[in-house]
Write a protein that holds these residues in place. Structure first.
Motif, PDB file in Angstrom:
ATOM      1  N   LYS A  43       0.105  14.581  -0.863  1.00 41.74           N
ATOM      2  CA  LYS A  43      -0.552  14.891  -1.925  1.00 41.74           C
ATOM      3  C   LYS A  43      -1.798  15.872  -1.866  1.00 41.74           C
ATOM      4  CE  LYS A  43      -2.934  12.959  -6.026  1.00 41.74           C
ATOM      5  NZ  LYS A  43      -2.127  13.375  -7.175  1.00 41.74           N
ATOM      6  N   VAL A  44      -2.520  15.510  -0.596  1.00 37.02           N
ATOM      7  CA  VAL A  44      -3.826  16.180  -0.278  1.00 37.02           C
ATOM      8  C   VAL A  44      -3.568  17.463   0.419  1.00 37.02           C
ATOM      9  CG1 VAL A  44      -5.322  14.166  -0.405  1.00 37.02           C
ATOM     10  CG2 VAL A  44      -4.404  14.911   1.907  1.00 37.02           C
ATOM     11  N   GLY A  45      -2.413  17.571   1.158  1.00 36.67           N
ATOM     12  CA  GLY A  45      -2.233  18.600   2.073  1.00 36.67           C
ATOM     13  C   GLY A  45      -2.951  19.062   3.332  1.00 36.67           C
ATOM     14  N   LEU A  46      -3.391  17.952   3.589  1.00 42.20           N
ATOM     15  CA  LEU A  46      -4.152  18.342   5.001  1.00 42.20           C
ATOM     16  C   LEU A  46      -3.393  17.613   6.125  1.00 42.20           C
ATOM     17  CD1 LEU A  46      -7.744  16.968   3.808  1.00 42.20           C
ATOM     18  CD2 LEU A  46      -7.052  19.298   4.151  1.00 42.20           C
ATOM     19  N   ALA A  47      -3.680  17.867   7.341  1.00 42.00           N
ATOM     20  CA  ALA A  47      -2.957  17.411   8.333  1.00 42.00           C
ATOM     21  C   ALA A  47      -3.104  15.782   8.215  1.00 42.00           C
ATOM     22  CB  ALA A  47      -3.659  17.935   9.613  1.00 42.00           C
ATOM     23  N   GLN A  48      -2.163  15.216   8.899  1.00 43.74           N
ATOM     24  CA  GLN A  48      -1.902  13.676   8.906  1.00 43.74           C
ATOM     25  C   GLN A  48      -3.029  13.144   9.811  1.00 43.74           C
ATOM     26  OE1 GLN A  48      -1.010  11.603  11.781  1.00 43.74           O
ATOM     27  NE2 GLN A  48      -1.179   9.935  10.703  1.00 43.74           N
ATOM     28  N   SER A  49      -3.569  13.705  10.682  1.00 44.38           N
ATOM     29  CA  SER A  49      -4.573  13.163  11.594  1.00 44.38           C
ATOM     30  C   SER A  49      -5.952  13.122  10.898  1.00 44.38           C
ATOM     31  CB  SER A  49      -4.727  14.109  12.858  1.00 44.38           C
ATOM     32  OG  SER A  49      -5.199  15.402  12.474  1.00 44.38           O
ATOM     33  N   THR A  50      -6.207  14.215  10.007  1.00 50.19           N
ATOM     34  CA  THR A  50      -7.380  14.214   9.299  1.00 50.19           C
ATOM     35  C   THR A  50      -7.215  13.065   8.136  1.00 50.19           C
ATOM     36  OG1 THR A  50      -7.398  16.653   9.362  1.00 50.19           O
ATOM     37  CG2 THR A  50      -8.703  15.965   7.485  1.00 50.19           C
ATOM     38  N   VAL A  51      -6.152  12.787   7.343  1.00 42.61           N
ATOM     39  CA  VAL A  51      -5.810  12.033   6.196  1.00 42.61           C
ATOM     40  C   VAL A  51      -6.234  10.574   6.778  1.00 42.61           C
ATOM     41  CG1 VAL A  51      -4.409  10.916   4.786  1.00 42.61           C
ATOM     42  CG2 VAL A  51      -4.406  13.640   4.951  1.00 42.61           C
ATOM     43  N   SER A  52      -5.589  10.410   8.120  1.00 45.96           N
ATOM     44  CA  SER A  52      -5.726   9.183   8.783  1.00 45.96           C
ATOM     45  C   SER A  52      -7.221   8.731   9.149  1.00 45.96           C
ATOM     46  CB  SER A  52      -4.778   9.178  10.051  1.00 45.96           C
ATOM     47  OG  SER A  52      -3.668   9.052   9.694  1.00 45.96           O
ATOM     48  N   ALA A  53      -8.074  10.014   9.390  1.00 47.67           N
ATOM     49  CA  ALA A  53      -9.403   9.607   9.796  1.00 47.67           C
ATOM     50  C   ALA A  53      -9.973   9.265   8.541  1.00 47.67           C
ATOM     51  CB  ALA A  53      -9.924  11.058  10.223  1.00 47.67           C
ATOM     52  N   TYR A  54      -9.766   9.981   7.613  1.00 45.74           N
ATOM     53  CA  TYR A  54     -10.640   9.627   6.137  1.00 45.74           C
ATOM     54  C   TYR A  54     -10.219   8.141   5.981  1.00 45.74           C
ATOM     55  CZ  TYR A  54     -12.161  14.362   5.329  1.00 45.74           C
ATOM     56  OH  TYR A  54     -12.637  15.672   5.339  1.00 45.74           O
ATOM     57  N   GLY A 111       0.834  -1.120  -0.037  1.00 48.06           N
ATOM     58  CA  GLY A 111      -0.061   0.120   0.030  1.00 48.06           C
ATOM     59  C   GLY A 111       0.794   1.321   0.110  1.00 48.06           C
ATOM     60  N   VAL A 112       0.317   2.293   0.216  1.00 51.08           N
ATOM     61  CA  VAL A 112       0.838   3.679   0.058  1.00 51.08           C
ATOM     62  C   VAL A 112       0.909   4.439   1.495  1.00 51.08           C
ATOM     63  CG1 VAL A 112       0.717   6.221  -0.840  1.00 51.08           C
ATOM     64  CG2 VAL A 112       0.050   4.058  -2.250  1.00 51.08           C
ATOM     65  N   CYS A 113       2.054   4.776   1.842  1.00 50.84           N
ATOM     66  CA  CYS A 113       2.078   5.138   3.499  1.00 50.84           C
ATOM     67  C   CYS A 113       1.277   6.557   3.401  1.00 50.84           C
ATOM     68  CB  CYS A 113       3.765   5.723   3.528  1.00 50.84           C
ATOM     69  SG  CYS A 113       3.818   6.522   5.253  1.00 50.84           S
ATOM     70  N   VAL A 114       0.636   6.575   4.697  1.00 48.71           N
ATOM     71  CA  VAL A 114      -0.157   7.769   4.912  1.00 48.71           C
ATOM     72  C   VAL A 114       0.617   8.963   4.716  1.00 48.71           C
ATOM     73  CG1 VAL A 114      -1.083   9.057   7.151  1.00 48.71           C
ATOM     74  CG2 VAL A 114      -1.602   6.687   6.697  1.00 48.71           C
ATOM     75  N   SER A 115       1.865   9.023   4.895  1.00 47.75           N
ATOM     76  CA  SER A 115       2.845  10.399   4.763  1.00 47.75           C
ATOM     77  C   SER A 115       2.805  10.646   3.356  1.00 47.75           C
ATOM     78  CB  SER A 115       4.235  10.210   5.235  1.00 47.75           C
ATOM     79  OG  SER A 115       4.793   9.320   4.567  1.00 47.75           O
ATOM     80  N   HIS A 116       2.806   9.674   2.279  1.00 51.55           N
ATOM     81  CA  HIS A 116       2.870  10.100   0.955  1.00 51.55           C
ATOM     82  C   HIS A 116       1.338  10.584   0.397  1.00 51.55           C
ATOM     83  CE1 HIS A 116       6.171   7.314   0.644  1.00 51.55           C
ATOM     84  NE2 HIS A 116       6.653   8.254  -0.100  1.00 51.55           N
ATOM     85  N   ILE A 117       0.383  10.029   0.970  1.00 57.20           N
ATOM     86  CA  ILE A 117      -0.973  10.462   0.915  1.00 57.20           C
ATOM     87  C   ILE A 117      -1.159  11.931   1.404  1.00 57.20           C
ATOM     88  CG2 ILE A 117      -3.417  10.090   1.202  1.00 57.20           C
ATOM     89  CD1 ILE A 117      -2.561   6.899   1.516  1.00 57.20           C
ATOM     90  N   GLN A 118      -0.881  12.224   2.480  1.00 54.41           N
ATOM     91  CA  GLN A 118      -1.034  13.249   3.134  1.00 54.41           C
ATOM     92  C   GLN A 118      -0.138  14.428   2.492  1.00 54.41           C
ATOM     93  OE1 GLN A 118       1.719  15.012   5.332  1.00 54.41           O
ATOM     94  NE2 GLN A 118       0.162  16.825   5.630  1.00 54.41           N
TER      95      GLN A 118
END
Length: 107
Positions: A57-68, A48-55
Motif C-alpha cells: 500500500k505505501v510503496g516503500l521498501a519492506q525494511s522502511t515499513v518494518s522500521a516504522y 493483524g495485517v502482514c507487513v507485505s500487505h502494508i508495504q
C-alpha cells in the motif's frame, strides 16, 4: 517534577509525530477497508495485517515499513505477531485508549 509527562506517553507521541507512522496506525483501524488483503492467511482483526500487505500500500521498501512499524510497536501502539516467516501488525486498542485518557487529563 510532579507534573512531568510519563516517558511512555512521550515515546508514543514521538512515534505519532511522523506522518507516515500516524497514517499506518490510522489504516490499521479498518484493515479490510484500507489494505488489499487478497491471499491473507489470517484474520486481520485477530492477528493483524502482514507487513507485505502494508508495504504494497505505501510503496516503500519492506525494511522502511518494518522500521516504522517497529517504532509504533516500541511505543506500545501496535502488537506484532509472527505467523511462519511473516510478521503481522494490529493496533493495541487498550494502549491507545489509555494514551488518550492520559492526554485528556494532561493537556
Amino acid at each position: 517534577m510532579a507534573d512531568e509527562v510519563p516517558a511512555d506517553v512521550v515515546q508514543a507521541l514521538r512515534a505519532l509525530s511522523n506522518p507516515l507512522r500516524l497514517q499506518l496506525l490510522t489504516w490499521l483501524r479498518e484493515p479490510e477497508r484500507n489494505f488489499d488483503l487478497a491471499g491473507a492467511e489470517v484474520d486481520p482483526h485477530e492477528v493483524g495485517v502482514c507487513v507485505s500487505h502494508i508495504q504494497a500500500k505505501v510503496g516503500l521498501a519492506q525494511s522502511t515499513v518494518s522500521a516504522y512499524l517497529s517504532e509504533l510497536q516500541r511505543a506500545g501502539l501496535v502488537r506484532a505477531t509472527r505467523v511462519g516467516k511473516w510478521t503481522h501488525y494490529k493496533r493495541d486498542e487498550q494502549r491507545i485508549a489509555e494514551l488518550l485518557t492520559v492526554l485528556g487529563k494532561t493537556l
